[in-house]
Design an enzyme around this catalytic site. Structure first.
Site, mmCIF file in Angstrom:
data_model
loop_
_atom_site.group_PDB
_atom_site.id
_atom_site.type_symbol
_atom_site.label_atom_id
_atom_site.label_comp_id
_atom_site.label_asym_id
_atom_site.label_seq_id
_atom_site.Cartn_x
_atom_site.Cartn_y
_atom_site.Cartn_z
ATOM 1 N N LYS A 24 -13.330 -1.653 5.697
ATOM 2 C CA LYS A 24 -12.776 -2.614 6.640
ATOM 3 C C LYS A 24 -13.533 -2.483 7.973
ATOM 4 O O LYS A 24 -14.332 -3.339 8.313
ATOM 5 C CB LYS A 24 -11.279 -2.372 6.855
ATOM 6 C CG LYS A 24 -10.381 -2.864 5.747
ATOM 7 C CD LYS A 24 -10.317 -2.111 4.512
ATOM 8 C CE LYS A 24 -9.051 -2.228 3.720
ATOM 9 N NZ LYS A 24 -9.017 -3.256 2.701
ATOM 10 N N ASP A 78 -2.483 6.781 6.014
ATOM 11 C CA ASP A 78 -3.510 5.932 5.420
ATOM 12 C C ASP A 78 -3.884 4.908 6.489
ATOM 13 O O ASP A 78 -3.133 3.979 6.761
ATOM 14 C CB ASP A 78 -2.958 5.241 4.168
ATOM 15 C CG ASP A 78 -3.932 4.230 3.580
ATOM 16 O OD1 ASP A 78 -5.025 4.038 4.143
ATOM 17 O OD2 ASP A 78 -3.587 3.625 2.545
ATOM 18 N N TRP A 125 0.821 -1.209 0.000
ATOM 19 C CA TRP A 125 0.000 0.000 0.000
ATOM 20 C C TRP A 125 0.849 1.250 0.000
ATOM 21 O O TRP A 125 0.534 2.237 -0.666
ATOM 22 C CB TRP A 125 -1.031 -0.026 1.136
ATOM 23 C CG TRP A 125 -2.122 -0.977 0.756
ATOM 24 C CD1 TRP A 125 -2.233 -2.292 1.115
ATOM 25 C CD2 TRP A 125 -3.193 -0.717 -0.168
ATOM 26 N NE1 TRP A 125 -3.316 -2.854 0.478
ATOM 27 C CE2 TRP A 125 -3.920 -1.925 -0.303
ATOM 28 C CE3 TRP A 125 -3.607 0.400 -0.892
ATOM 29 C CZ2 TRP A 125 -5.043 -2.026 -1.130
ATOM 30 C CZ3 TRP A 125 -4.722 0.301 -1.705
ATOM 31 C CH2 TRP A 125 -5.435 -0.895 -1.825
#
Lengths: 360, 360
Positions: free
Chosen positions: B196, B172, B102
């Site tokens: 999530k 993030d 990521w």
């Protein structure tokens, strides 16, 4: 439970059978033991849901095989930037036709990325009609010609498709997509937010001819690069999975109603009820030129705007909701998308007749 | 109806009471006669839903009053572009810490908008640990320092907050937001996709210190300009209304469980069950350094990867789903976000014990 008639311009009424099915499947989609909301976008269940939604949309609109169908995010306001980022394709300017509030927003945003030639404008007439094609000043070197096929706020709609020759036609169809048949092959790009005729806000539909993609500006975010998304089946980033699922249910409902021809007939009948009443009334009126009236969004005015609040209160009491016009134009607006039943429009007209008899 | 244990990395399992309430309210929210999906985002019903979701998020995270909370679209991959567009603020470069897949995506995308200094990287160690703060090479003139607080794929997580002095820290937090208390005041910007710990895919949360906004690059799409969105209560474009509603229900569920301290305890207990088993096993193993193990995403490997498929088939037969590791790293991965009950982890460990006894 008592459902209302919801005349909101969007997000807007959805077909009740779709909502019932969504409620029934909320905890367990087709025996999967999961809500669609919980599914991995890369799992076989969601991939099937996604593929079925795309298949149905292609079937309903007759999308040719050389067009990509993308399920993105950001709505039409996002697309106002994303379209020029993707569609300028090395050219420096684009043509835009200005038919009202939504065109103006598109034009202003596009000016960040290139120069904009306003090819025609309905401004002088107060945006109550669509400028005839003969008067458009098109640039043969333009990257594309942009129109808004239905102005949600002003209530003008194209009932014809402009011929733009070899320059690709780009249409913001947010508020009339799937309301009638469209010849997709006449467009280079069709886009729209889902929250009128398709499903929940947060899903954006893009239908684009495949030879037009792949030349996005270097500053285009990957998530909004049509080519990258097309190459990844709209899964470069996690798509709005639940919105795609609801859209698929709506597509299926439209198909069961008889497809877009049947929708067009249903929508013409509803709009006729309302416009015929408005034209016969000496108390209510439509500001829009007859030939260009929207079948989706019907703005109207009371003879005496001091009665606007009284009218809205009476409507609310009859469960006729969201009839207040947009703040930029005032008056009233009835949005009568696909999912608005004819009974809703009849109930509205009956109330307007009663109101006119009392206050007219 | 039989619900499964869904170990998907996202979209992921949601609390069952949230799904039940959503199903019950699908056709008629609180006597409004409308689904939340059908509500105008400017109507009083949705404005109340939106305000309550923001209030609960602020309460759970203790968001200081000088921070804006935005509900946007495009996910973390969208934010990879939107963050530099908004946060470069006239500077030319930003620091990024590379801790895995990521981070790498964030770095690649940011390079479109400015220069990126990779201040530290876990690459040499195969991304199995977080580079210690002492080894970071930070630029005092950087616009910001970007970290990924939890790598969903590699399974490393910051269990500490880096001190970056006067340079704003940007995180993030897609895959560990709301899993534990966070001191928001140590960050300039926190962002994350909702899919999530928060709700459906298609909703992006941004929490940003208000002195950092208002200097977006001129090419920033209006829909993604933090200042414009903050000035319009995240309604410059139509927000993903249904996602915001579900997020509000999830926030309420977290509060009812005891808030983020309770979530952290619940998550520590679940992760300990799994990691303790992995460390005691001679057949299964965790590749991640003990100090940096994620409490949300637990990658693990079988001693013999020829048995991977057999393991997954047996798991599926026991309704333990989505355990396959990301294609970039292979092996297995159990994502155990807030909504995964301890029973799910116990069922997984029981299956792993049984599998080891049979095949080990």
């Amino acid at each position: 439970m008592s459902r209302v008639f919801n005349f909101s311009a969007g997000p807007a009424a959805l077909p009740e059978p779709v909502l019932r099915q969504a409620a029934e499947e909320m905890l367990d989609w087709h025996g999967s033991g999961m809500s669609v909301m919980e599914m991995s976008h890369r799992g076989k269940e969601f991939i099937a849901i996604h593929a079925e939604a795309e298949r149905l949309l292609r079937e309903l609109l007759g999308v040719p095989t050389n067009y990509k169908v993308l399920f993105l995010q950001g709505g039409a306001i996002g697309e106002n930037a994303i379209v020029p980022m993707n569609m300028l394709r090395g050219r420096t300017s684009a043509d835009y036709v200005d038919t009202g509030e939504w065109s103006k927003k598109s034009i202003k945003e596009a000016q960040k990325y290139g120069s904009v030639n306003v090819a025609a404008s309905g401004k002088a007439g107060g945006y109550t009609s669509i400028p005839p094609r003969e008067g458009w000043t098109l640039d043969p070197n333009a990257a594309y010609v942009h129109i808004c096929s239905n102005e949600t706020i002003g209530g003008v709609e194209y009932h014809w498709t402009p011929d733009t020759g070899d320059v690709p036609l780009v249409a913001d169809m947010s508020s009339n997509i799937l309301s009638k048949p469209v010849d997709v092959s006449q467009y280079g790009l069709i886009y729209g937010g889902a929250q009128k005729n398709i499903g929940p806000a947060g899903l954006t539909i893009v239908i684009v001819r495949d030879d037009l993609i792949g030349q996005a500006l270097p500053i285009t975010p990957s998530a909004f690069d049509y080519k990258q998304q097309a190459d990844n089946d709209s899964m470069l980033n996690t798509p709005p999975t639940y919105g795609i699922y609801i859209a698929g249910l709506v597509f299926n409902w439209i198909k069961a109603q008889g497809g877009l021809e049947a929708m067009a007939e249903h929508n013409r009948a509803k709009a006729a009820l309302l416009y015929d009443f408005l034209d016969a009334s000496s108390f209510f009126s439509s500001p829009v030129a007859i030939a260009d009236r929207s079948l989706m969004n019907v703005p109207f005015k009371l003879r005496d705007d001091a009665l606007d609040e009284t009218f809205l209160e009476g409507a609310q009491a009859r469960s006729l909701l969201q009839l207040k016009g947009h703040r930029s134009v005032g008056g009233m607006r009835a949005s009568i998308y696909n999912a608005m039943p004819v009974e809703g429009v009849k109930a509205l007209v009956a109330y307007m007749q009663e109101f006119e008899a009392t206050h007219g």
